[in-house]
Design an enzyme around this catalytic site. Structure first.
Site, mmCIF file in Angstrom:
data_model
loop_
_atom_site.group_PDB
_atom_site.id
_atom_site.type_symbol
_atom_site.label_atom_id
_atom_site.label_comp_id
_atom_site.label_asym_id
_atom_site.label_seq_id
_atom_site.Cartn_x
_atom_site.Cartn_y
_atom_site.Cartn_z
ATOM 1 N N CYS A 117 -59.445 -86.081 -50.332
ATOM 2 C CA CYS A 117 -58.634 -85.778 -51.512
ATOM 3 C C CYS A 117 -57.507 -86.811 -51.629
ATOM 4 C CB CYS A 117 -58.046 -84.373 -51.412
ATOM 5 S SG CYS A 117 -57.101 -83.901 -52.900
ATOM 6 N N ASP A 164 -54.576 -86.189 -52.309
ATOM 7 C CA ASP A 164 -53.323 -85.531 -51.930
ATOM 8 C C ASP A 164 -52.529 -86.364 -50.917
ATOM 9 O OD1 ASP A 164 -51.493 -83.651 -50.492
ATOM 10 O OD2 ASP A 164 -52.443 -82.163 -51.771
ATOM 11 N N ARG A 166 -50.557 -85.565 -48.726
ATOM 12 C CA ARG A 166 -50.387 -84.965 -47.384
ATOM 13 C C ARG A 166 -51.590 -85.195 -46.473
ATOM 14 N NH1 ARG A 166 -49.373 -79.126 -49.750
ATOM 15 N NH2 ARG A 166 -51.118 -79.938 -50.985
ATOM 16 N N HIS A 210 -59.180 -80.077 -47.985
ATOM 17 C CA HIS A 210 -57.988 -79.529 -47.314
ATOM 18 C C HIS A 210 -57.576 -78.218 -47.961
ATOM 19 C CE1 HIS A 210 -54.879 -80.639 -50.427
ATOM 20 N NE2 HIS A 210 -55.873 -81.429 -50.795
ATOM 21 N N CYS A 249 -55.370 -77.231 -51.639
ATOM 22 C CA CYS A 249 -55.701 -78.336 -52.561
ATOM 23 C C CYS A 249 -55.367 -77.940 -54.010
ATOM 24 C CB CYS A 249 -57.191 -78.670 -52.435
ATOM 25 S SG CYS A 249 -57.694 -80.052 -53.490
#
Ligand code: CO
Length: 205
Positions: free
Chosen positions: A42, A44, A46, A98, A101
């Site tokens: 992803c 993302d 993080r 994750h 998400c």
């Protein structure tokens, strides 16, 4: 215009640390890359691929998009897959989702009619196909968790069934993992792939 000089300073400091720890590190990488792994994750912030698996530059080829999707008509992802398999000859592909998400969360909520909703539509399709399984979850948080996992399993199937992978002439393992942003831990979901296929064997999303 915002000042990003601190990032450039960070970069110089990082490069100096790397070179000090392993003299010639960058020179060695300059002429070639030979990563063993392809990471599909992803976008993302993080979930930084190299960092969470403790690998330095040169060790993992990375493709990231919203909700770590492998869409059959996505030339971007297919080009990465093709290059990773046929030029780099990676032996392991990791599809990593994750928990928490935003893309998965959006797929469980009404559409806002944004461009990203077209992309997330692929996740909505998964939620629709596995509706009965998701409804066994008693809370919205559990449903979200489960859809994050189902999405990983479905994307693993997409990689395994892609003509690009099937044309590979060497052995390739496709793994499904999930990362928990709350504790930094990865979990292997690969055994779940067959279980998920059994839930809805006719599904090809
Ligand atoms: Co995400």
């Amino acid at each position: 215009m915002s000042d990003l000089s601190h990032l450039l300073a960070n970069n110089r400091a990082w490069a100096a640390r790397m070179e000090k720890a392993e003299p010639g590190f960058f020179k060695g990488l300059a002429s070639q890359q030979s990563p063993r792994y392809l990471w599909i994750g992803c976008a993302d912030s993080r979930v930084p691929a190299n960092e969470i698996i403790g690998l330095p530059p040169g060790e993992v080829f990375v493709h990231r998009n919203v909700a770590n999707l492998v869409v059959h008509s996505d030339l971007n992802c297919l080009a990465v897959l093709d290059y990773a398999l046929h030029a780099l000859k990676v032996t392991d592909i990791i599809v990593c989702g994750h928990y928490g998400c935003g893309g998965i969360k959006a797929a469980l909520e009404p559409s806002e009619g944004r461009i990203v909703d077209h992309w997330i539509r692929h996740v909505r399709d998964i939620a629709k196909h596995y509706k009965a399984d998701l409804e066994r979850m008693t809370t919205p948080a559990e449903q979200n968790h489960r859809l994050c996992e189902l999405n990983v399993a479905v994307q693993v199937v997409h990689v395994r069934e892609s003509p690009v992978l099937q044309a590979a002439r060497h052995e390739v393992n496709v793994h499904g993992w999930i990362y928990d942003v709350a504790d930094g831990h990865l979990q292997d979901l690969t055994p779940m792939v067959e279980e998920v296929r059994a839930l809805e064997p006719s599904v090809r999303v």
